[in-house]
Scaffold this motif. Sequence first.
Motif, PDB file in Angstrom:
ATOM      1  N   PHE A  15       0.845  -1.201   0.000  1.00  0.00           N
ATOM      2  CA  PHE A  15       0.000   0.000   0.000  1.00  0.00           C
ATOM      3  C   PHE A  15       0.881   1.252   0.000  1.00  0.00           C
ATOM      4  CE2 PHE A  15      -2.622   3.385   1.513  1.00  0.00           C
ATOM      5  CZ  PHE A  15      -3.921   3.067   1.143  1.00  0.00           C
ATOM      6  N   ARG A  16       1.928   1.244   0.835  1.00  0.00           N
ATOM      7  CA  ARG A  16       2.811   2.417   0.911  1.00  0.00           C
ATOM      8  C   ARG A  16       3.592   2.620  -0.383  1.00  0.00           C
ATOM      9  NH1 ARG A  16       4.446   0.664   6.394  1.00  0.00           N
ATOM     10  NH2 ARG A  16       3.276   1.888   7.908  1.00  0.00           N
ATOM     11  N   GLN A  17       4.139   1.530  -0.916  1.00  0.00           N
ATOM     12  CA  GLN A  17       5.032   1.631  -2.069  1.00  0.00           C
ATOM     13  C   GLN A  17       4.287   1.699  -3.397  1.00  0.00           C
ATOM     14  OE1 GLN A  17       8.170   2.087  -1.623  1.00  0.00           O
ATOM     15  NE2 GLN A  17       8.422   1.481   0.521  1.00  0.00           N
ATOM     16  N   ARG A  18       3.029   1.201  -3.414  1.00  0.00           N
ATOM     17  CA  ARG A  18       2.257   1.089  -4.661  1.00  0.00           C
ATOM     18  C   ARG A  18       2.971   0.181  -5.666  1.00  0.00           C
ATOM     19  NH1 ARG A  18      -0.637   3.761  -1.533  1.00  0.00           N
ATOM     20  NH2 ARG A  18      -2.038   5.448  -2.193  1.00  0.00           N
ATOM     21  N   SER A  19       3.773  -0.752  -5.133  1.00  0.00           N
ATOM     22  CA  SER A  19       4.549  -1.639  -5.992  1.00  0.00           C
ATOM     23  C   SER A  19       4.927  -2.885  -5.212  1.00  0.00           C
ATOM     24  CB  SER A  19       5.808  -0.931  -6.497  1.00  0.00           C
ATOM     25  OG  SER A  19       6.742  -1.845  -7.022  1.00  0.00           O
ATOM     26  N   VAL A  20       4.724  -4.064  -5.817  1.00  0.00           N
ATOM     27  CA  VAL A  20       5.108  -5.310  -5.159  1.00  0.00           C
ATOM     28  C   VAL A  20       6.624  -5.423  -5.078  1.00  0.00           C
ATOM     29  CG1 VAL A  20       5.095  -7.830  -5.385  1.00  0.00           C
ATOM     30  CG2 VAL A  20       3.000  -6.540  -5.790  1.00  0.00           C
ATOM     31  N   SER A  21       7.325  -5.067  -6.153  1.00  0.00           N
ATOM     32  CA  SER A  21       8.784  -5.188  -6.162  1.00  0.00           C
ATOM     33  C   SER A  21       9.435  -4.268  -5.139  1.00  0.00           C
ATOM     34  CB  SER A  21       9.338  -4.896  -7.562  1.00  0.00           C
ATOM     35  OG  SER A  21       9.005  -3.575  -7.965  1.00  0.00           O
ATOM     36  N   GLU A  22       8.940  -3.035  -5.045  1.00  0.00           N
ATOM     37  CA  GLU A  22       9.513  -2.100  -4.078  1.00  0.00           C
ATOM     38  C   GLU A  22       9.162  -2.501  -2.653  1.00  0.00           C
ATOM     39  OE1 GLU A  22       8.745   1.982  -4.981  1.00  0.00           O
ATOM     40  OE2 GLU A  22       9.309   1.753  -7.085  1.00  0.00           O
ATOM     41  N   ALA A  23       7.975  -3.065  -2.448  1.00  0.00           N
ATOM     42  CA  ALA A  23       7.588  -3.558  -1.129  1.00  0.00           C
ATOM     43  C   ALA A  23       8.489  -4.716  -0.721  1.00  0.00           C
ATOM     44  CB  ALA A  23       6.130  -3.991  -1.130  1.00  0.00           C
ATOM     45  N   ALA A  24       8.761  -5.622  -1.676  1.00  0.00           N
ATOM     46  CA  ALA A  24       9.633  -6.760  -1.390  1.00  0.00           C
ATOM     47  C   ALA A  24      11.029  -6.291  -1.008  1.00  0.00           C
ATOM     48  CB  ALA A  24       9.698  -7.685  -2.607  1.00  0.00           C
ATOM     49  N   ALA A  25      11.535  -5.286  -1.731  1.00  0.00           N
ATOM     50  CA  ALA A  25      12.866  -4.754  -1.424  1.00  0.00           C
ATOM     51  C   ALA A  25      12.897  -4.124  -0.036  1.00  0.00           C
ATOM     52  CB  ALA A  25      13.272  -3.729  -2.486  1.00  0.00           C
ATOM     53  N   ALA A  26      11.836  -3.409   0.303  1.00  0.00           N
ATOM     54  CA  ALA A  26      11.782  -2.753   1.611  1.00  0.00           C
ATOM     55  C   ALA A  26      11.713  -3.774   2.745  1.00  0.00           C
ATOM     56  CB  ALA A  26      10.580  -1.811   1.669  1.00  0.00           C
ATOM     57  N   LEU A  27      11.038  -4.904   2.481  1.00  0.00           N
ATOM     58  CA  LEU A  27      10.870  -5.928   3.508  1.00  0.00           C
ATOM     59  C   LEU A  27      12.013  -6.939   3.524  1.00  0.00           C
ATOM     60  CD1 LEU A  27       7.043  -6.637   3.045  1.00  0.00           C
ATOM     61  CD2 LEU A  27       8.128  -5.378   4.930  1.00  0.00           C
ATOM     62  N   GLY A  28      12.839  -6.913   2.464  1.00  0.00           N
ATOM     63  CA  GLY A  28      13.950  -7.850   2.391  1.00  0.00           C
ATOM     64  C   GLY A  28      13.521  -9.266   2.061  1.00  0.00           C
ATOM     65  N   ALA A  33       7.098 -13.910  -2.591  1.00  0.00           N
ATOM     66  CA  ALA A  33       6.622 -14.025  -1.207  1.00  0.00           C
ATOM     67  C   ALA A  33       5.573 -12.959  -0.909  1.00  0.00           C
ATOM     68  CB  ALA A  33       7.796 -13.904  -0.237  1.00  0.00           C
ATOM     69  N   VAL A  34       5.817 -11.750  -1.369  1.00  0.00           N
ATOM     70  CA  VAL A  34       4.858 -10.669  -1.156  1.00  0.00           C
ATOM     71  C   VAL A  34       3.573 -10.951  -1.926  1.00  0.00           C
ATOM     72  CG1 VAL A  34       4.404  -8.205  -1.530  1.00  0.00           C
ATOM     73  CG2 VAL A  34       6.632  -8.943  -0.695  1.00  0.00           C
ATOM     74  N   THR A  35       3.716 -11.394  -3.167  1.00  0.00           N
ATOM     75  CA  THR A  35       2.548 -11.689  -3.995  1.00  0.00           C
ATOM     76  C   THR A  35       1.683 -12.778  -3.356  1.00  0.00           C
ATOM     77  OG1 THR A  35       3.748 -11.083  -6.004  1.00  0.00           O
ATOM     78  CG2 THR A  35       1.782 -12.449  -6.278  1.00  0.00           C
ATOM     79  N   GLN A  36       2.322 -13.811  -2.824  1.00  0.00           N
ATOM     80  CA  GLN A  36       1.582 -14.904  -2.196  1.00  0.00           C
ATOM     81  C   GLN A  36       0.828 -14.432  -0.959  1.00  0.00           C
ATOM     82  OE1 GLN A  36       4.296 -18.158  -1.443  1.00  0.00           O
ATOM     83  NE2 GLN A  36       4.967 -18.234  -3.584  1.00  0.00           N
ATOM     84  N   GLN A  37       1.486 -13.632  -0.133  1.00  0.00           N
ATOM     85  CA  GLN A  37       0.833 -13.132   1.075  1.00  0.00           C
ATOM     86  C   GLN A  37      -0.336 -12.228   0.719  1.00  0.00           C
ATOM     87  OE1 GLN A  37       1.371 -14.339   3.877  1.00  0.00           O
ATOM     88  NE2 GLN A  37       3.406 -15.245   3.740  1.00  0.00           N
ATOM     89  N   LEU A  38      -0.164 -11.405  -0.316  1.00  0.00           N
ATOM     90  CA  LEU A  38      -1.228 -10.500  -0.756  1.00  0.00           C
ATOM     91  C   LEU A  38      -2.412 -11.303  -1.302  1.00  0.00           C
ATOM     92  CD1 LEU A  38      -1.511  -7.419  -0.773  1.00  0.00           C
ATOM     93  CD2 LEU A  38      -0.774  -7.440  -3.159  1.00  0.00           C
ATOM     94  N   ALA A  39      -2.115 -12.362  -2.069  1.00  0.00           N
ATOM     95  CA  ALA A  39      -3.172 -13.200  -2.640  1.00  0.00           C
ATOM     96  C   ALA A  39      -3.958 -13.907  -1.540  1.00  0.00           C
ATOM     97  CB  ALA A  39      -2.564 -14.215  -3.596  1.00  0.00           C
TER      98      ALA A  39
END
Length: 287
Positions: A15-28, A33-39
Amino acid sequence: MKVSSPQITAFTEVFRQRSVSEAAAALGVTQSAVTQQLAKLEQRIGSALFVRYRSGLQPTKVAQELFALTDRIDVIEKLVAEKISAYSSLSDGHLSIIANAPRPAMPIIARFKVRYPGVKVTFTLLNWTITMQRLEARDVDIAIVTEPNDIAGTFKSELTRTRLVAMLRSEHSLASRKNLTLAELANEVMILPEEGSLTQRELLRASSLVGVRFSNVIQATTYPVMKEAVLHGLGIGIFLEDSVFPSSEIVSKPVVELDTRFATYVVTTKDKTDLRLVRAFIDESLD
């Protein structure tokens, strides 16, 4: 199916990043993994949380309502982490900042980065309307904005007071005048920010009092875009004084009818003032 902490964390960062790739980078973590959790979270809710456009992800109404809660969870988790790790050195972390004008935001950010070089700062310049929307949605750590709306649960501290001025190229025929009037400006091409902005509202208020109408207007999005328009000779812009960095090619002139002083504030939600990074930035802004 139970909602898990990783699902909430992934959603909040996307939500903050408006991007799955940038969210993944921020979370390390990985994008998958981010896509699966979001789904999984979307499956649990039974509704899409984001609409995908070329420009990025746009949150749905459901996502906006959910984020208002998950952001509070994130704040609490950060407070707990700070207590446990004694985050006194402020040598790491991330701070998201938005503003409706480059100044006074950028000088404060520059001072903050000198003092805390390890802190990652994300700075976004937005128009006044969107700045207020993102602040109300809790979609940012700190906003630096002129005359913000009153929003429940926010903290604000005044930084400066300033007035609106006319900015024009130094070779313009009106550039040698000590001050200008709205009647004189009515004959010029005017460069203004978006409808509903503080600048638009004040200009319309003042012009209606003296019976002046502006029929030749170019509407821009932000002050830097307006400044570029002035530099390219498109017309005269109405700016908050000292809101953009000075240029030898531009002069600013007081406008007789625009004598009101407006306050610029640093604003955040009250619960975030307990976060050390946010508090450190507020303290830096008041120095």
